[in-house]
Scaffold this motif. Structure first.
Motif, PDB file in Angstrom:
ATOM      1  N   ALA A  69     -13.495 -14.013   6.123  1.00 58.40           N
ATOM      2  CA  ALA A  69     -14.144 -12.832   5.544  1.00 58.40           C
ATOM      3  C   ALA A  69     -13.253 -11.599   5.617  1.00 58.40           C
ATOM      4  O   ALA A  69     -13.278 -10.751   4.722  1.00 58.40           O
ATOM      5  CB  ALA A  69     -15.465 -12.568   6.265  1.00 58.40           C
ATOM      6  N   ARG A  70     -12.425 -11.508   6.660  1.00 63.79           N
ATOM      7  CA  ARG A  70     -11.563 -10.336   6.834  1.00 63.79           C
ATOM      8  C   ARG A  70     -10.150 -10.552   6.321  1.00 63.79           C
ATOM      9  O   ARG A  70      -9.308  -9.651   6.381  1.00 63.79           O
ATOM     10  CB  ARG A  70     -11.505  -9.959   8.322  1.00 63.79           C
ATOM     11  N   GLY A  71      -9.883 -11.745   5.805  1.00 60.00           N
ATOM     12  CA  GLY A  71      -8.559 -12.038   5.279  1.00 60.00           C
ATOM     13  C   GLY A  71      -7.471 -12.002   6.336  1.00 60.00           C
ATOM     14  O   GLY A  71      -6.337 -11.571   6.083  1.00 60.00           O
ATOM     15  N   LEU A  72      -7.801 -12.471   7.548  1.00 60.98           N
ATOM     16  CA  LEU A  72      -6.854 -12.398   8.666  1.00 60.98           C
ATOM     17  C   LEU A  72      -5.799 -13.498   8.640  1.00 60.98           C
ATOM     18  O   LEU A  72      -4.748 -13.357   9.263  1.00 60.98           O
ATOM     19  CB  LEU A  72      -7.617 -12.459   9.997  1.00 60.98           C
ATOM     20  N   GLY A  73      -6.068 -14.585   7.963  1.00 59.71           N
ATOM     21  CA  GLY A  73      -5.097 -15.674   7.930  1.00 59.71           C
ATOM     22  C   GLY A  73      -5.600 -16.921   8.636  1.00 59.71           C
ATOM     23  O   GLY A  73      -6.783 -17.037   8.978  1.00 59.71           O
ATOM     24  N   ASP A  74      -4.696 -17.866   8.872  1.00 59.52           N
ATOM     25  CA  ASP A  74      -5.060 -19.162   9.435  1.00 59.52           C
ATOM     26  C   ASP A  74      -5.345 -19.081  10.938  1.00 59.52           C
ATOM     27  O   ASP A  74      -4.636 -18.400  11.686  1.00 59.52           O
ATOM     28  CB  ASP A  74      -3.929 -20.174   9.211  1.00 59.52           C
ATOM     29  N   VAL A  75      -6.377 -19.812  11.337  1.00 60.16           N
ATOM     30  CA  VAL A  75      -6.737 -19.927  12.751  1.00 60.16           C
ATOM     31  C   VAL A  75      -6.131 -21.209  13.298  1.00 60.16           C
ATOM     32  O   VAL A  75      -6.310 -22.286  12.723  1.00 60.16           O
ATOM     33  CB  VAL A  75      -8.270 -19.965  12.936  1.00 60.16           C
ATOM     34  N   LYS A  76      -5.402 -21.086  14.407  1.00 60.51           N
ATOM     35  CA  LYS A  76      -4.778 -22.267  15.013  1.00 60.51           C
ATOM     36  C   LYS A  76      -4.986 -22.249  16.524  1.00 60.51           C
ATOM     37  O   LYS A  76      -5.188 -21.186  17.122  1.00 60.51           O
ATOM     38  CB  LYS A  76      -3.284 -22.322  14.694  1.00 60.51           C
ATOM     39  N   TYR A  77      -4.927 -23.431  17.128  1.00 52.37           N
ATOM     40  CA  TYR A  77      -5.074 -23.572  18.572  1.00 52.37           C
ATOM     41  C   TYR A  77      -3.841 -24.258  19.152  1.00 52.37           C
ATOM     42  O   TYR A  77      -3.358 -25.248  18.607  1.00 52.37           O
ATOM     43  CB  TYR A  77      -6.305 -24.418  18.925  1.00 52.37           C
ATOM     44  N   THR A  78      -3.340 -23.702  20.250  1.00 48.78           N
ATOM     45  CA  THR A  78      -2.267 -24.341  21.003  1.00 48.78           C
ATOM     46  C   THR A  78      -2.855 -24.779  22.333  1.00 48.78           C
ATOM     47  O   THR A  78      -3.348 -23.955  23.103  1.00 48.78           O
ATOM     48  CB  THR A  78      -1.098 -23.377  21.249  1.00 48.78           C
ATOM     49  N   VAL A  79      -2.815 -26.089  22.577  1.00 48.03           N
ATOM     50  CA  VAL A  79      -3.480 -26.639  23.757  1.00 48.03           C
ATOM     51  C   VAL A  79      -2.469 -27.273  24.699  1.00 48.03           C
ATOM     52  O   VAL A  79      -1.596 -28.034  24.277  1.00 48.03           O
ATOM     53  CB  VAL A  79      -4.538 -27.689  23.364  1.00 48.03           C
ATOM     54  N   THR A  80      -2.580 -26.954  25.970  1.00 44.98           N
ATOM     55  CA  THR A  80      -1.763 -27.578  27.012  1.00 44.98           C
ATOM     56  C   THR A  80      -2.703 -28.172  28.051  1.00 44.98           C
ATOM     57  O   THR A  80      -3.867 -27.799  28.152  1.00 44.98           O
ATOM     58  CB  THR A  80      -0.834 -26.554  27.691  1.00 44.98           C
ATOM     59  N   ASP A  81      -2.182 -29.131  28.817  1.00 45.68           N
ATOM     60  CA  ASP A  81      -3.020 -29.748  29.850  1.00 45.68           C
ATOM     61  C   ASP A  81      -2.262 -29.812  31.166  1.00 45.68           C
ATOM     62  O   ASP A  81      -1.030 -29.724  31.205  1.00 45.68           O
ATOM     63  CB  ASP A  81      -3.467 -31.154  29.434  1.00 45.68           C
ATOM     64  N   SER A  82      -3.010 -29.942  32.238  1.00 41.24           N
ATOM     65  CA  SER A  82      -2.418 -30.052  33.572  1.00 41.24           C
ATOM     66  C   SER A  82      -3.317 -30.901  34.447  1.00 41.24           C
ATOM     67  O   SER A  82      -4.489 -31.133  34.126  1.00 41.24           O
ATOM     68  CB  SER A  82      -2.264 -28.653  34.199  1.00 41.24           C
ATOM     69  N   GLY A  83      -2.758 -31.362  35.566  1.00 44.90           N
ATOM     70  CA  GLY A  83      -3.552 -32.166  36.494  1.00 44.90           C
ATOM     71  C   GLY A  83      -3.397 -33.652  36.255  1.00 44.90           C
ATOM     72  O   GLY A  83      -2.844 -34.088  35.231  1.00 44.90           O
ATOM     73  N   PRO A  84      -3.904 -34.466  37.181  1.00 40.14           N
ATOM     74  CA  PRO A  84      -3.817 -35.926  37.051  1.00 40.14           C
ATOM     75  C   PRO A  84      -4.669 -36.427  35.895  1.00 40.14           C
ATOM     76  O   PRO A  84      -5.581 -35.748  35.435  1.00 40.14           O
ATOM     77  CB  PRO A  84      -4.345 -36.431  38.397  1.00 40.14           C
ATOM     78  N   ASP A  85      -4.392 -37.642  35.436  1.00 42.34           N
ATOM     79  CA  ASP A  85      -5.080 -38.193  34.273  1.00 42.34           C
ATOM     80  C   ASP A  85      -6.596 -38.220  34.437  1.00 42.34           C
ATOM     81  O   ASP A  85      -7.344 -38.014  33.473  1.00 42.34           O
ATOM     82  CB  ASP A  85      -4.576 -39.609  33.975  1.00 42.34           C
ATOM     83  N   HIS A  86      -7.067 -38.497  35.633  1.00 44.33           N
ATOM     84  CA  HIS A  86      -8.509 -38.612  35.829  1.00 44.33           C
ATOM     85  C   HIS A  86      -9.204 -37.262  36.026  1.00 44.33           C
ATOM     86  O   HIS A  86     -10.438 -37.200  36.037  1.00 44.33           O
ATOM     87  CB  HIS A  86      -8.813 -39.524  37.029  1.00 44.33           C
ATOM     88  N   ARG A  87      -8.411 -36.194  36.157  1.00 46.98           N
ATOM     89  CA  ARG A  87      -9.010 -34.858  36.332  1.00 46.98           C
ATOM     90  C   ARG A  87      -8.192 -33.796  35.610  1.00 46.98           C
ATOM     91  O   ARG A  87      -7.821 -32.785  36.166  1.00 46.98           O
ATOM     92  CB  ARG A  87      -9.124 -34.508  37.812  1.00 46.98           C
ATOM     93  N   LYS A  88      -7.923 -34.038  34.348  1.00 48.47           N
ATOM     94  CA  LYS A  88      -7.119 -33.100  33.579  1.00 48.47           C
ATOM     95  C   LYS A  88      -7.889 -31.819  33.268  1.00 48.47           C
ATOM     96  O   LYS A  88      -9.104 -31.830  33.109  1.00 48.47           O
ATOM     97  CB  LYS A  88      -6.661 -33.742  32.261  1.00 48.47           C
ATOM     98  N   SER A  89      -7.158 -30.728  33.190  1.00 50.43           N
ATOM     99  CA  SER A  89      -7.710 -29.450  32.782  1.00 50.43           C
ATOM    100  C   SER A  89      -6.925 -28.983  31.561  1.00 50.43           C
ATOM    101  O   SER A  89      -5.698 -29.095  31.516  1.00 50.43           O
ATOM    102  CB  SER A  89      -7.572 -28.415  33.911  1.00 50.43           C
ATOM    103  N   PHE A  90      -7.636 -28.491  30.552  1.00 51.29           N
ATOM    104  CA  PHE A  90      -6.994 -28.085  29.306  1.00 51.29           C
ATOM    105  C   PHE A  90      -7.101 -26.569  29.116  1.00 51.29           C
ATOM    106  O   PHE A  90      -8.106 -25.952  29.468  1.00 51.29           O
ATOM    107  CB  PHE A  90      -7.649 -28.789  28.120  1.00 51.29           C
ATOM    108  N   THR A  91      -6.042 -25.998  28.561  1.00 49.33           N
ATOM    109  CA  THR A  91      -6.019 -24.574  28.249  1.00 49.33           C
ATOM    110  C   THR A  91      -5.664 -24.416  26.778  1.00 49.33           C
ATOM    111  O   THR A  91      -4.683 -24.994  26.301  1.00 49.33           O
ATOM    112  CB  THR A  91      -4.989 -23.823  29.104  1.00 49.33           C
ATOM    113  N   ALA A  92      -6.464 -23.647  26.055  1.00 50.07           N
ATOM    114  CA  ALA A  92      -6.229 -23.428  24.627  1.00 50.07           C
ATOM    115  C   ALA A  92      -6.019 -21.951  24.351  1.00 50.07           C
ATOM    116  O   ALA A  92      -6.724 -21.097  24.912  1.00 50.07           O
ATOM    117  CB  ALA A  92      -7.413 -23.942  23.815  1.00 50.07           C
ATOM    118  N   VAL A  93      -5.065 -21.644  23.516  1.00 52.19           N
ATOM    119  CA  VAL A  93      -4.816 -20.277  23.071  1.00 52.19           C
ATOM    120  C   VAL A  93      -5.042 -20.239  21.565  1.00 52.19           C
ATOM    121  O   VAL A  93      -4.468 -21.031  20.821  1.00 52.19           O
ATOM    122  CB  VAL A  93      -3.375 -19.823  23.387  1.00 52.19           C
TER     123      VAL A  93
END
Length: 235
Positions: free
Chosen positions: A161-185
């Motif tokens: 609506a505001r003509g701001l452009g494309d929305v994108k997410y950059t996601v990283t993860d940390s921690g062991p496989d059974h208890r991963k935590s994700f961070t998105a920007v």
């Protein structure tokens, strides 16, 4: 169910707490689905009437958003957990094994059945007061009111609506496989906005979108109706 604060006929209460999975395993005895149907109508009327009278300046669309938040499955399940309803629901063995007493859908349906049972055992005014006593405190609970909101779609709509452009997410993860935590920007046309974390990529992106919506709407004086009402309630 003393936590409800309303007397319900014992037989009607038992019916309100009888899930279909229990009925199927016990010779097809009656379930709480008819009471759920009735309770849904009582809930809807009580909440609609309350919002109409409490917010006389809000247009129909905003009132509808508030009502949807207050009567949503997540909101009703939240109430049921606070009242510890889950431990009283009569469930079949299969549902017990899969944690049925903690499922949002079962908890919410049971709350509607209990409201229907309260109406049948008392009267419309008592049932209405019960609904308002259970539901209106959610208006001061930001997490409850926005739990089901589709923030990712909302930010896409705002950006378009505001003509701001494309929305994108950059996601990283940390921690062991059974208890991963994700961070998105979240970025819009390369500019970083909200950041979110969560136990899954989806949750992290949702939180980043929520934070971005709040940043963009609050600064421009266009806060979402849920945010506005919550702000009034806490002043």
């Amino acid at each position: 169910m003393e936590s409800l604060g309303v007397h319900i006929d014992p037989g009607t209460l038992r019916l309100a707490l009888t899930h279909r999975s229990f009925a199927y395993e016990n010779d097809g005895i009656p379930t709480n689905e008819r009471l759920e149907f009735l309770g849904d109508a009582v809930l809807g009327l009580a909440v609609t009437d309350y919002l109409y009278r409490t917010y006389p300046d809000l247009p129909e669309g905003d009132l509808a958003k508030l009502r949807a938040a207050l009567v949503s499955t997540r909101a009703l399940a939240r109430i049921a957990r606070r009242l510890e309803v889950g431990q009283h629901i009569r469930l079949g063995e299969g549902e017990i094994r899969t944690g049925g007493a903690e499922k949002d859908s079962i908890l919410a349906d049971t709350m509607e059945a209990l409201i229907g049972a309260a109406y049948l055992s008392t009267n419309i005014d008592t049932a209405r007061n019960l609904v308002l006593r259970l539901v209106t405190p959610l208006l001061e609970d930001k997490e409850a009111m926005t739990a089901g909101k589709d923030w990712k779609t909302t930010i896409q709509e705002i950006a378009a609506a505001r003509g701001l452009g494309d929305v994108k997410y950059t996601v990283t993860d940390s921690g062991p496989d059974h208890r991963k935590s994700f961070t998105a920007v979240l970025t819009i046309s390369g500019t970083a906005y909200g950041t979110g974390t969560g136990p899954s990529k989806k949750e992290a992106e949702r939180e980043a979108a929520r934070e971005t919506v709040e940043q963009l709407t609050t600064t421009d004086g266009e806060a979402d109706i849920l945010t506005l009402v919550l702000g009034r309630a806490t002043q």
